[in-house]
Write a protein that holds these residues in place. Structure first.
Motif, PDB file in Angstrom:
ATOM      1  N   ALA A 114       0.832  -1.206   0.000  1.00 38.89           N
ATOM      2  CA  ALA A 114       0.000   0.000   0.000  1.00 38.89           C
ATOM      3  C   ALA A 114       0.866   1.256   0.000  1.00 38.89           C
ATOM      4  CB  ALA A 114      -0.934  -0.007   1.204  1.00 38.89           C
ATOM      5  N   ARG A 115       1.983   1.210   0.733  1.00 36.21           N
ATOM      6  CA  ARG A 115       2.882   2.371   0.751  1.00 36.21           C
ATOM      7  C   ARG A 115       3.553   2.574  -0.610  1.00 36.21           C
ATOM      8  NH1 ARG A 115       5.766   5.437  -0.471  1.00 36.21           N
ATOM      9  NH2 ARG A 115       7.263   6.754   0.659  1.00 36.21           N
ATOM     10  N   LYS A 116       3.946   1.487  -1.290  1.00 36.49           N
ATOM     11  CA  LYS A 116       4.551   1.607  -2.611  1.00 36.49           C
ATOM     12  C   LYS A 116       3.547   2.144  -3.635  1.00 36.49           C
ATOM     13  CE  LYS A 116       7.957   0.301  -4.194  1.00 36.49           C
ATOM     14  NZ  LYS A 116       9.192   1.038  -4.610  1.00 36.49           N
ATOM     15  N   ASN A 117       2.288   1.780  -3.507  1.00 40.54           N
ATOM     16  CA  ASN A 117       1.287   2.194  -4.487  1.00 40.54           C
ATOM     17  C   ASN A 117       1.092   3.698  -4.518  1.00 40.54           C
ATOM     18  OD1 ASN A 117       0.787  -0.337  -5.501  1.00 40.54           O
ATOM     19  ND2 ASN A 117      -0.998  -0.716  -4.230  1.00 40.54           N
ATOM     20  N   ILE A 118       1.157   4.356  -3.375  1.00 40.91           N
ATOM     21  CA  ILE A 118       0.870   5.795  -3.373  1.00 40.91           C
ATOM     22  C   ILE A 118       1.957   6.578  -4.098  1.00 40.91           C
ATOM     23  CG2 ILE A 118      -0.440   5.623  -1.236  1.00 40.91           C
ATOM     24  CD1 ILE A 118       1.895   6.877   0.235  1.00 40.91           C
ATOM     25  N   GLY A 123      -0.585  13.586  -7.081  1.00 40.23           N
ATOM     26  CA  GLY A 123      -1.163  14.366  -6.003  1.00 40.23           C
ATOM     27  C   GLY A 123      -0.866  13.823  -4.623  1.00 40.23           C
ATOM     28  N   ALA A 124      -0.362  12.587  -4.519  1.00 42.79           N
ATOM     29  CA  ALA A 124      -0.036  12.014  -3.219  1.00 42.79           C
ATOM     30  C   ALA A 124       1.263  12.618  -2.694  1.00 42.79           C
ATOM     31  CB  ALA A 124       0.074  10.500  -3.313  1.00 42.79           C
ATOM     32  N   GLN A 125       1.383  12.654  -1.384  1.00 41.26           N
ATOM     33  CA  GLN A 125       2.574  13.173  -0.727  1.00 41.26           C
ATOM     34  C   GLN A 125       3.091  12.118   0.245  1.00 41.26           C
ATOM     35  OE1 GLN A 125       1.410  16.888   1.059  1.00 41.26           O
ATOM     36  NE2 GLN A 125       1.127  17.915  -0.906  1.00 41.26           N
ATOM     37  N   PRO A 126       3.888  11.171  -0.245  1.00 43.02           N
ATOM     38  CA  PRO A 126       4.376  10.092   0.625  1.00 43.02           C
ATOM     39  C   PRO A 126       5.273  10.633   1.744  1.00 43.02           C
ATOM     40  CG  PRO A 126       4.678   9.548  -1.702  1.00 43.02           C
ATOM     41  CD  PRO A 126       4.330  11.003  -1.636  1.00 43.02           C
ATOM     42  N   ALA A 127       5.136  10.038   2.915  1.00 44.36           N
ATOM     43  CA  ALA A 127       5.977  10.373   4.057  1.00 44.36           C
ATOM     44  C   ALA A 127       6.673   9.102   4.529  1.00 44.36           C
ATOM     45  CB  ALA A 127       5.135  10.967   5.188  1.00 44.36           C
ATOM     46  N   LEU A 128       7.946   9.204   4.832  1.00 42.62           N
ATOM     47  CA  LEU A 128       8.789   8.066   5.186  1.00 42.62           C
ATOM     48  C   LEU A 128       8.952   7.137   3.977  1.00 42.62           C
ATOM     49  CD1 LEU A 128       7.436   7.168   8.741  1.00 42.62           C
ATOM     50  CD2 LEU A 128       9.412   8.586   8.181  1.00 42.62           C
ATOM     51  N   GLY A 129      10.044   6.460   3.899  1.00 41.02           N
ATOM     52  CA  GLY A 129      10.316   5.579   2.774  1.00 41.02           C
ATOM     53  C   GLY A 129       9.559   4.271   2.880  1.00 41.02           C
ATOM     54  N   PRO A 130       9.460   3.531   1.774  1.00 42.76           N
ATOM     55  CA  PRO A 130       8.751   2.248   1.819  1.00 42.76           C
ATOM     56  C   PRO A 130       9.377   1.250   2.786  1.00 42.76           C
ATOM     57  CG  PRO A 130       9.128   2.965  -0.445  1.00 42.76           C
ATOM     58  CD  PRO A 130       9.915   3.870   0.423  1.00 42.76           C
ATOM     59  N   ASN A 153      -0.403   8.023   6.574  1.00 41.18           N
ATOM     60  CA  ASN A 153      -0.033   8.616   5.299  1.00 41.18           C
ATOM     61  C   ASN A 153      -0.651   7.859   4.134  1.00 41.18           C
ATOM     62  OD1 ASN A 153       2.448   8.685   2.986  1.00 41.18           O
ATOM     63  ND2 ASN A 153       1.789  10.647   3.829  1.00 41.18           N
ATOM     64  N   VAL A 154      -0.650   6.533   4.208  1.00 40.37           N
ATOM     65  CA  VAL A 154      -1.255   5.720   3.156  1.00 40.37           C
ATOM     66  C   VAL A 154      -2.753   5.983   3.080  1.00 40.37           C
ATOM     67  CG1 VAL A 154      -1.792   3.365   2.452  1.00 40.37           C
ATOM     68  CG2 VAL A 154       0.513   3.936   3.207  1.00 40.37           C
ATOM     69  N   ARG A 161     -10.270  11.388   2.832  1.00 43.48           N
ATOM     70  CA  ARG A 161     -11.375  11.709   3.747  1.00 43.48           C
ATOM     71  C   ARG A 161     -10.813  12.386   4.982  1.00 43.48           C
ATOM     72  NH1 ARG A 161     -14.617   5.897   3.642  1.00 43.48           N
ATOM     73  NH2 ARG A 161     -15.113   5.903   1.411  1.00 43.48           N
ATOM     74  N   ARG A 162     -11.539  13.347   5.480  1.00 40.08           N
ATOM     75  CA  ARG A 162     -11.053  14.092   6.636  1.00 40.08           C
ATOM     76  C   ARG A 162     -11.033  13.252   7.906  1.00 40.08           C
ATOM     77  NH1 ARG A 162     -14.085  19.993   5.899  1.00 40.08           N
ATOM     78  NH2 ARG A 162     -13.136  20.504   3.868  1.00 40.08           N
ATOM     79  N   ASN A 163     -11.940  12.280   8.012  1.00 43.03           N
ATOM     80  CA  ASN A 163     -12.014  11.489   9.248  1.00 43.03           C
ATOM     81  C   ASN A 163     -11.056  10.309   9.230  1.00 43.03           C
ATOM     82  OD1 ASN A 163     -13.294  10.027   7.283  1.00 43.03           O
ATOM     83  ND2 ASN A 163     -15.068   9.489   8.508  1.00 43.03           N
ATOM     84  N   THR A 164     -10.228  10.196   8.195  1.00 41.75           N
ATOM     85  CA  THR A 164      -9.305   9.071   8.115  1.00 41.75           C
ATOM     86  C   THR A 164      -8.291   9.107   9.254  1.00 41.75           C
ATOM     87  OG1 THR A 164      -9.529   8.959   5.716  1.00 41.75           O
ATOM     88  CG2 THR A 164      -7.572   7.957   6.685  1.00 41.75           C
ATOM     89  N   THR A 165      -7.738  10.283   9.531  1.00 43.32           N
ATOM     90  CA  THR A 165      -6.751  10.405  10.592  1.00 43.32           C
ATOM     91  C   THR A 165      -7.350  10.041  11.945  1.00 43.32           C
ATOM     92  OG1 THR A 165      -5.693  12.184   9.323  1.00 43.32           O
ATOM     93  CG2 THR A 165      -5.050  11.934  11.625  1.00 43.32           C
ATOM     94  N   VAL A 166      -8.612  10.362  12.150  1.00 44.06           N
ATOM     95  CA  VAL A 166      -9.269  10.024  13.415  1.00 44.06           C
ATOM     96  C   VAL A 166      -9.352   8.515  13.583  1.00 44.06           C
ATOM     97  CG1 VAL A 166     -11.398  10.233  14.751  1.00 44.06           C
ATOM     98  CG2 VAL A 166     -10.580  12.175  13.397  1.00 44.06           C
ATOM     99  N   LEU A 167      -9.720   7.810  12.517  1.00 39.76           N
ATOM    100  CA  LEU A 167      -9.820   6.352  12.594  1.00 39.76           C
ATOM    101  C   LEU A 167      -8.453   5.727  12.845  1.00 39.76           C
ATOM    102  CD1 LEU A 167     -11.641   3.890  12.367  1.00 39.76           C
ATOM    103  CD2 LEU A 167     -11.253   3.889   9.897  1.00 39.76           C
ATOM    104  N   VAL A 168      -7.420   6.261  12.204  1.00 34.39           N
ATOM    105  CA  VAL A 168      -6.068   5.755  12.460  1.00 34.39           C
ATOM    106  C   VAL A 168      -5.674   6.010  13.912  1.00 34.39           C
ATOM    107  CG1 VAL A 168      -3.630   5.995  11.853  1.00 34.39           C
ATOM    108  CG2 VAL A 168      -5.373   6.027  10.063  1.00 34.39           C
ATOM    109  N   GLY A 169      -6.019   7.166  14.442  1.00 33.87           N
ATOM    110  CA  GLY A 169      -5.697   7.475  15.830  1.00 33.87           C
ATOM    111  C   GLY A 169      -6.407   6.543  16.808  1.00 33.87           C
TER     112      GLY A 169
END
Length: 311
Positions: A114-118, A123-130, A153-154, A161-169
């Protein structure tokens, strides 16, 4: 027209997608960048995570059974029942450990894909290496922070979606509570169990086993609730991210196999070139010869002897 990144509808006046900022007409996937299928692997990882979550419960809630076994052992003065209770609890933990190992392998591979796909998503902004998608789970201390950052990040670059970070948290907070809480509870129970009489002989010594199981249930409820929240939220994340990435990858390829050299669906074909010495004719409408002399008919060709079918 729809955005190839997040799928939202775009108006002709939009210079970029209001949701994700993708420019109109930008492809769903960058050409020449490799992508990896994640739907099947994500399903397997989600099933493994769900199985590990469910299989944790019998061992964690074993004190409900242990109390009854300890009371029966006290009434019958049977030490073998206490030994059977300890062995039975250990056997209940084994399926959970196997499921946890399988889930860990599948989740690590899924996270890396999933990290490699982004990296192929405009328009994606990957953070940290694969590499951190793998090392983040394995390196001590880093595994308390890095996996959450990678998954966040993935998810952010896949779901938009704005609520994605909340679900990850929610997932990561519950996972940390479960990991730390389960370890603390296990260490304390080992210390308390070591203080029990190894071979009880009277009601008082048997009663210590009853109180041990009674006191063990309460502290175990916190890891139980935490693992349920972590398991459910992570399954949702895996399923949503996998579906979003697979749908986006599918928009970058034709719906059916295309032979090399064939035009892609929707391509505009050039008009056929005219033969040398003849002007180009339109492909539709009435022929100029017919329009100028509508009464002209094709000359009759006399039959040739022996050329008729059946002659």
């Amino acid at each position: 027209m729809h955005c190839q990144t997040c799928g939202d509808a775009l108006s002709p006046a939009d210079n970029e997608c209001p949701r994700c900022g993708t420019l109109p007409g930008q492809p769903a996937v960058l050409p020449g960048v490799s992508t990896y299928p994640v739907r099947g692997l994500g399903t397997a990882a989600a099933v493994a995570v769900g199985a590990a979550t469910v299989l944790y419960l019998p061992g964690a809630l074993f004190p409900l059974v242990g109390v009854r076994v300890a009371r029966a052992a006290a009434e019958q003065v049977d030490r073998d029942l206490l030994i059977g209770a300890a062995v039975g609890e250990g056997l209940l933990v084994l399926p959970y450990l196997v499921a946890l190992l399988v889930a860990a392998v599948l989740v690590i591979v899924w996270t890396w894909r999933a990290r490699k796909n982004i990296e192929a998503f405009p328009g994606a902004q990957p953070a940290l290496g694969p590499g951190w998608a793998i090392a983040g789970w394995l390196v001590p201390i880093a595994n308390f922070v890095v996996p959450a950052r990678v998954v966040a990040n993935v998810a952010r670059n896949s779901l938009w979606r704005r609520n994605t970070t909340v679900l990850v948290g929610v997932w990561w907070a519950a996972w940390l509570v479960f990991t730390i809480g389960d370890r603390i509870v296990s260490q304390r129970e080992e210390q308390r169990y070591a203080q029990l009489t190894e071979w009880p002989r009277n009601d008082v010594e048997f009663g210590t086993y009853v109180r041990f199981y009674q006191d063990a249930l309460g502290p175990r409820l916190l890891p139980v609730v935490a693992v349920l929240v972590a398991g459910l939220s992570f399954v949702l994340l895996i399923r949503r991210i996998s579906a979003a990435q697979q749908d986006r990858i599918a928009r970058a390829v034709p719906a059916w196999p295309v032979h090399p050299g064939w035009p892609l669906p929707g391509a505009v074909l050039p008009a056929p070139a005219a033969a040398p010495g003849y002007p180009a004719q339109p492909v539709t409408g009435v022929s100029p010869q017919v329009a100028s002399a509508p009464s002209v008919t094709s000359p009759q060709v006399p039959p040739v002897p022996g050329g008729t079918i059946g002659a």
